[in-house]
Design a protein around this motif. Sequence first.
Motif, short mmCIF file in Angstrom:
data_model
loop_
_atom_site.label_atom_id
_atom_site.label_comp_id
_atom_site.label_asym_id
_atom_site.label_seq_id
_atom_site.Cartn_x
_atom_site.Cartn_y
_atom_site.Cartn_z
N ASN A 134 -3.96 -1.10 -14.78
CA ASN A 134 -3.09 -1.64 -13.74
C ASN A 134 -3.52 -0.99 -12.43
N ILE A 135 -3.43 -1.72 -11.32
CA ILE A 135 -3.81 -1.14 -10.03
C ILE A 135 -2.69 -1.37 -9.02
N LEU A 136 -2.32 -0.30 -8.34
CA LEU A 136 -1.41 -0.40 -7.21
C LEU A 136 -2.18 -0.02 -5.96
N PHE A 137 -2.41 -1.00 -5.09
CA PHE A 137 -3.06 -0.75 -3.81
C PHE A 137 -1.97 -0.46 -2.77
N VAL A 138 -1.97 0.74 -2.25
CA VAL A 138 -0.95 1.15 -1.29
C VAL A 138 -1.40 0.84 0.14
N GLU A 139 -0.47 0.34 0.95
CA GLU A 139 -0.70 0.28 2.39
C GLU A 139 -0.06 1.53 2.98
N GLN A 140 -0.89 2.47 3.43
CA GLN A 140 -0.37 3.74 3.90
C GLN A 140 0.55 3.57 5.12
N ARG A 141 1.47 4.49 5.29
CA ARG A 141 2.39 4.44 6.44
C ARG A 141 1.60 4.30 7.74
N ALA A 142 2.17 3.54 8.67
CA ALA A 142 1.55 3.28 9.97
C ALA A 142 0.25 2.49 9.85
N HIS A 143 0.10 1.78 8.75
CA HIS A 143 -1.06 0.90 8.54
C HIS A 143 -0.56 -0.45 8.00
N GLY A 144 -1.24 -1.50 8.41
CA GLY A 144 -0.95 -2.82 7.87
C GLY A 144 0.50 -3.20 8.01
N ASN A 145 1.13 -3.58 6.90
CA ASN A 145 2.51 -4.04 6.91
C ASN A 145 3.51 -2.94 6.59
N SER A 146 3.04 -1.73 6.35
CA SER A 146 3.95 -0.61 6.13
C SER A 146 4.46 -0.08 7.46
N GLU A 147 5.71 0.37 7.46
CA GLU A 147 6.30 0.89 8.68
C GLU A 147 5.79 2.29 8.99
N GLY A 148 6.09 2.74 10.19
CA GLY A 148 5.72 4.09 10.61
C GLY A 148 5.00 4.06 11.94
N LYS A 149 5.34 5.01 12.80
CA LYS A 149 4.72 5.09 14.12
C LYS A 149 3.43 5.89 14.08
N TYR A 150 3.42 6.93 13.23
CA TYR A 150 2.27 7.84 13.21
C TYR A 150 1.65 7.97 11.82
N THR A 151 0.34 8.13 11.82
CA THR A 151 -0.41 8.48 10.63
C THR A 151 -0.35 9.99 10.43
N GLY A 152 -0.09 10.43 9.20
CA GLY A 152 0.09 11.85 8.96
C GLY A 152 -1.11 12.58 8.40
N PHE A 153 -2.25 11.89 8.27
CA PHE A 153 -3.48 12.50 7.76
C PHE A 153 -3.28 13.18 6.41
N GLY A 154 -2.39 12.63 5.61
CA GLY A 154 -2.11 13.16 4.28
C GLY A 154 -0.95 14.13 4.24
N LEU A 155 -0.59 14.70 5.39
CA LEU A 155 0.50 15.67 5.45
C LEU A 155 1.85 15.02 5.16
N LEU A 156 2.05 13.80 5.64
CA LEU A 156 3.26 13.03 5.36
C LEU A 156 3.06 12.13 4.14
N GLU A 157 1.86 11.60 4.01
CA GLU A 157 1.57 10.62 2.96
C GLU A 157 1.62 11.22 1.55
N ARG A 158 1.46 12.53 1.43
CA ARG A 158 1.54 13.16 0.10
C ARG A 158 2.92 12.94 -0.52
N TYR A 159 3.96 12.91 0.33
CA TYR A 159 5.31 12.63 -0.17
C TYR A 159 5.45 11.16 -0.55
N ASP A 160 4.82 10.28 0.22
CA ASP A 160 4.81 8.86 -0.13
C ASP A 160 4.14 8.66 -1.49
N CYS A 161 3.11 9.45 -1.75
CA CYS A 161 2.40 9.37 -3.02
C CYS A 161 3.36 9.62 -4.19
N LEU A 162 4.20 10.63 -4.07
CA LEU A 162 5.19 10.90 -5.12
C LEU A 162 6.14 9.73 -5.30
N ASP A 163 6.53 9.10 -4.19
CA ASP A 163 7.44 7.96 -4.26
C ASP A 163 6.78 6.78 -4.98
#
Length: 324
Positions: A134-163
């Motif tokens: 199975n594959i889940l392709f994530v649209e990272q925060r502040a990219h594409g259709n995902s919400e967010g003003k800033y890209t976190g360079f992994g610092l914020l996205e690591r929490y999204d990964c858990l979600d």
Amino acid sequence: MNKNTKKKIIGTSIVSACALTAASAYLILQKITDTALKRAKPKPSKITKRKADKNVEPSVFERFEEEKKLVVEKLNGQSLEEVSITSQDDLKLIGHWWQCENAKRTVICFHGWHVTWDLDFGLSADFLHDNDCNILFVEQRAHGNSEGKYTGFGLLERYDCLDWISWVNERCGNKLPIYLYGLSMGASTVLMATGLNPPKNVKGVIADSAYSSAREIWQHVFEKNSRIPYNRVETVFNTTADKKLHTDTSYTVSEALESCNIPVLLIHGTEDDIVPIEMAYENYNSCSAPKKLYAVDDAGHCMNYFIDKSGYEAEIKSFWERCE
């Protein structure tokens, strides 16, 4: 005009010039910070041209770009289900779910900075799906259709990964093995996520072209593209980034990997001058879990699958066997 008056005028002019220079430098630095952190404009299914790594033959890079165009169209032609979650800071994040009949594992894919999910994983998507994933392709925060003003360079996205892991376990149950797979910024994201004690069914991490920390990649890119010594702007840049992201940007991949107990496969091109291979060695040496670094000769940034498809696939299959 007497001497004292002249001195005052000269002194005032110097102070004014210094203030103007400082103000200009501040504005330039703010612009650079915004360029690094502000969201990417939505460009689904489009190729964003970038310069080839300096040591990669132009003809090779052109073929790489052309093949990506073809696979992006093919991947978007698949029957993918659009899904969403709400992040811990209340952002709506979008993913694309590709169900596999009789799946043996699930792979969650995290793309790079200012790149789309289909562009980064179009080349490897069929390989993963054809090998019972199975594959889940994530649209990272502040990219594409995902919400967010800033890209976190992994610092914020690591929490999204858990979600997203939680979403997969709700969808499939927690007995199916999960693998985290990232390219560039996405690779550093999944490596940082190992420091957050992911669920036990996360069996491995595949990190292609990962940098060692947000601050180190900022410094590398800045020094590569600017004539200004980085130590002159480092403190202001880091402080500005901390405020915009509401987090401590000094956290590193090494810190996460020092306590990591999940097997890690690092993949990196020897000719990568965007994320130099020295960062891969730094990540490797920091990792306390079972690990392997697979270096792909003559490959530029994120070109590893394209340059060495058979070797890349063999390494991932072997990694699955070791982890399962």
